[in-house]
Design a protein around this motif. Structure first.
Motif, PDB file in Angstrom:
ATOM      1  N   UNK A 140       0.821  -1.202   0.000  1.00  0.00           N
ATOM      2  CA  UNK A 140       0.000   0.000   0.000  1.00  0.00           C
ATOM      3  C   UNK A 140       0.860   1.260   0.000  1.00  0.00           C
ATOM      4  N   UNK A 141       2.044   1.159   0.559  1.00  0.00           N
ATOM      5  CA  UNK A 141       2.908   2.322   0.643  1.00  0.00           C
ATOM      6  C   UNK A 141       3.575   2.655  -0.682  1.00  0.00           C
ATOM      7  N   UNK A 142       3.395   1.782  -1.668  1.00  0.00           N
ATOM      8  CA  UNK A 142       3.932   2.081  -2.994  1.00  0.00           C
ATOM      9  C   UNK A 142       3.186   3.234  -3.654  1.00  0.00           C
ATOM     10  N   UNK A 143       2.006   3.582  -3.128  1.00  0.00           N
ATOM     11  CA  UNK A 143       1.236   4.658  -3.745  1.00  0.00           C
ATOM     12  C   UNK A 143       1.997   5.976  -3.738  1.00  0.00           C
ATOM     13  N   UNK A 144       2.803   6.192  -2.707  1.00  0.00           N
ATOM     14  CA  UNK A 144       3.559   7.439  -2.651  1.00  0.00           C
ATOM     15  C   UNK A 144       4.583   7.488  -3.780  1.00  0.00           C
ATOM     16  N   UNK A 145       5.135   6.338  -4.163  1.00  0.00           N
ATOM     17  CA  UNK A 145       6.105   6.298  -5.262  1.00  0.00           C
ATOM     18  C   UNK A 145       5.427   6.660  -6.575  1.00  0.00           C
ATOM     19  N   UNK A 146       4.246   6.088  -6.819  1.00  0.00           N
ATOM     20  CA  UNK A 146       3.529   6.400  -8.052  1.00  0.00           C
ATOM     21  C   UNK A 146       3.085   7.865  -8.071  1.00  0.00           C
ATOM     22  N   UNK A 147       2.719   8.406  -6.912  1.00  0.00           N
ATOM     23  CA  UNK A 147       2.343   9.814  -6.853  1.00  0.00           C
ATOM     24  C   UNK A 147       3.522  10.709  -7.221  1.00  0.00           C
ATOM     25  N   UNK A 148       4.696  10.382  -6.715  1.00  0.00           N
ATOM     26  CA  UNK A 148       5.892  11.147  -7.066  1.00  0.00           C
ATOM     27  C   UNK A 148       6.172  11.070  -8.568  1.00  0.00           C
ATOM     28  N   UNK A 149       6.001   9.884  -9.152  1.00  0.00           N
ATOM     29  CA  UNK A 149       6.238   9.717 -10.580  1.00  0.00           C
ATOM     30  C   UNK A 149       5.267  10.545 -11.403  1.00  0.00           C
ATOM     31  N   UNK A 150       3.990  10.558 -11.020  1.00  0.00           N
ATOM     32  CA  UNK A 150       3.009  11.367 -11.746  1.00  0.00           C
ATOM     33  C   UNK A 150       3.323  12.859 -11.606  1.00  0.00           C
ATOM     34  N   UNK A 151       3.700  13.278 -10.391  1.00  0.00           N
ATOM     35  CA  UNK A 151       4.061  14.685 -10.191  1.00  0.00           C
ATOM     36  C   UNK A 151       5.191  15.094 -11.123  1.00  0.00           C
ATOM     37  N   UNK A 152       6.188  14.229 -11.249  1.00  0.00           N
ATOM     38  CA  UNK A 152       7.348  14.567 -12.072  1.00  0.00           C
ATOM     39  C   UNK A 152       7.029  14.449 -13.560  1.00  0.00           C
ATOM     40  N   UNK A 153       6.332  13.380 -13.968  1.00  0.00           N
ATOM     41  CA  UNK A 153       6.109  13.123 -15.390  1.00  0.00           C
ATOM     42  C   UNK A 153       5.093  14.076 -16.003  1.00  0.00           C
ATOM     43  N   UNK A 154       4.033  14.429 -15.257  1.00  0.00           N
ATOM     44  CA  UNK A 154       2.958  15.243 -15.825  1.00  0.00           C
ATOM     45  C   UNK A 154       3.165  16.722 -15.556  1.00  0.00           C
ATOM     46  N   UNK A 155       3.532  17.060 -14.311  1.00  0.00           N
ATOM     47  CA  UNK A 155       3.628  18.480 -13.955  1.00  0.00           C
ATOM     48  C   UNK A 155       5.057  18.962 -13.782  1.00  0.00           C
ATOM     49  N   UNK A 156       6.011  18.050 -13.793  1.00  0.00           N
ATOM     50  CA  UNK A 156       7.397  18.458 -13.665  1.00  0.00           C
ATOM     51  C   UNK A 156       7.740  19.034 -12.315  1.00  0.00           C
ATOM     52  N   UNK A 157       7.025  18.616 -11.262  1.00  0.00           N
ATOM     53  CA  UNK A 157       7.289  19.140  -9.923  1.00  0.00           C
ATOM     54  C   UNK A 157       7.497  17.987  -8.959  1.00  0.00           C
TER      55      UNK A 157
END
Length: 384
Positions: free
Chosen positions: A302-319
């Protein structure tokens, strides 16, 4: 010995192995999947959950910008339709309203869940996905305390200590200027669909709303614990989806200045539909995964969700979150993961008739035997 004799000997040896019942070794990848199927299903559910959060943020920030109530209406409406069809098709007991004795509790669970979901969708408009996700890791500890007060379940010193440490992590995430001084942590990118400028005041309001959402989600999970096995898990999900659909529609019609705006183009229509489908997929995968494997190894996925959130932040919004936010988030995750992975006692045997679980009740705890009585162990719970 000639080559022909060698081939004959190898052929005879293969026949001997075959007659002895020794089969060829199974495919390695297939074996890994079979041995860890529950864990992989939970991992896939977290990908679905993070994808939902990314879609929500994009719909609110990209194009003409949708209000959180409209996004909730789309997600909950589709989830309600799909879960209703599934329950009707599988002949779920007491469908569609549940037993009369628990209908009030199911409504209360839906109200808490609706409040928690709105707070989440509001916060992702002003916070990076990773930061908004971290706050959900506080839900298990708050729920554990609420269950100890209302249901008499155990709440250990370790859980209390973890909760206090997690609060320190929240302070680092918020890093108010009165303590940390002036910190430039605004979301500022030039990519399409990103927030150009989030003021410190907006950021603090979003964090306050996220904290309120923790209590909303905890209220929902505590109510689910009170309901127990008296209602099928999908009935709880359906009440949540039904009230979320009706409540968001009423808010869009009644609150001045909001209103319902039609999606612009095929992309927004597709994202709204995909959001609702992912909501149902999340429920299905997480429930199936937890039914197959309730071990700490599986729930730690369940804690892997934070990793995917970081990836989306970087890939889509560049932040990515700033240093203080990353440090605080690490404290929150470490403290809650420490509690979730504590060694538990022997798991109690399941009753003759299996009770279905959903993403909330399964994550809140599995039963164990202690002193001849059945008590509950808390587990990490993330999704609202």
């Amino acid at each position: 010995m000639s080559a022909q004799d060698g081939r004959v000997q190898r052929h005879d040896e293969e026949e001997d192995f075959s007659t002895a019942g020794i089969a060829e070794s199974p495919n390695a990848w297939k074996a890994v999947w079979q041995n860890n199927k529950g864990m992989f299903l939970i991992l896939l559910s977290e990908i679905a959950g993070s994808s939902m959060d990314a879609i929500v943020r994009f719909l609110q920030q990209g194009g003409h910008g949708m209000h959180p109530f409209q996004v909730i209406f789309a997600r909950m409406g589709i989830t309600f339709i799909l879960s209703t069809i599934y329950m009707w098709w599988t002949n779920v007991p007491d469908f569609p309203l549940g037993a009369p004795s628990v209908r009030g509790l199911l409504i209360l669970r839906a109200l808490f869940g609706f409040g928690g979901l709105f707070c989440l969708y509001y916060s992702v408009h002003y916070l990076p996905l990773a930061e908004a996700t971290v706050f959900r890791f506080l839900v298990p500890i708050v729920t554990a305390f609420a269950c100890s007060v209302l249901l008499g379940t155990s709440f250990t010193r370790k859980e209390l200590l973890a909760g206090l440490v997690a609060l320190v992590g929240v302070i680092f995430i918020a890093h108010p200027s009165s303590i940390f001084g002036s910190v430039d942590d605004n979301i500022d990118t030039n990519q399409a669909g990103a927030v150009d400028d989030v003021t410190p005041a907006q950021r603090l309001v979003a964090i306050a709303v996220s904290i309120a959402g923790i209590f909303g989600a905890s209220g929902a999970y505590t109510t689910i614990r009170i309901i127990g096995g008296r209602a099928h898990a999908l009935l709880s999900v359906n009440y949540f989806a039904m009230l979320g659909t009706a409540g968001s529609a009423l808010a869009l019609l009644a609150i001045p200045g909001i209103g319902f705006s039609m999606p612009h183009g095929a992309r927004e229509w597709g994202l709204l539909v995909f959001l609702g489908v992912l909501g149902f997929v999340l429920q299905f995968l997480l429930t199936a995964g937890l039914q197959l494997d309730k071990s700490s190894k599986a729930t730690s996925m369940l804690y892997s969700q934070i990793v995917f959130a970081l990836l989306f932040d970087w890939a889509i919004w560049g932040v990515l979150p700033g240093a203080w936010s990353l440090f605080g988030g690490g404290i929150v995750i470490a403290s809650t993961l420490w509690v979730a992975l504590q060694k538990t006692g022997p798991v109690a045997k399941s009753p003759a008739k299996d009770v279905a679980v959903d993403e909330e009740s399964a994550l809140l705890g599995s039963s164990r035997v202690e002193g001849g009585e059945q008590v509950f162990e808390r587990r990490a719970s993330i999704s609202a």
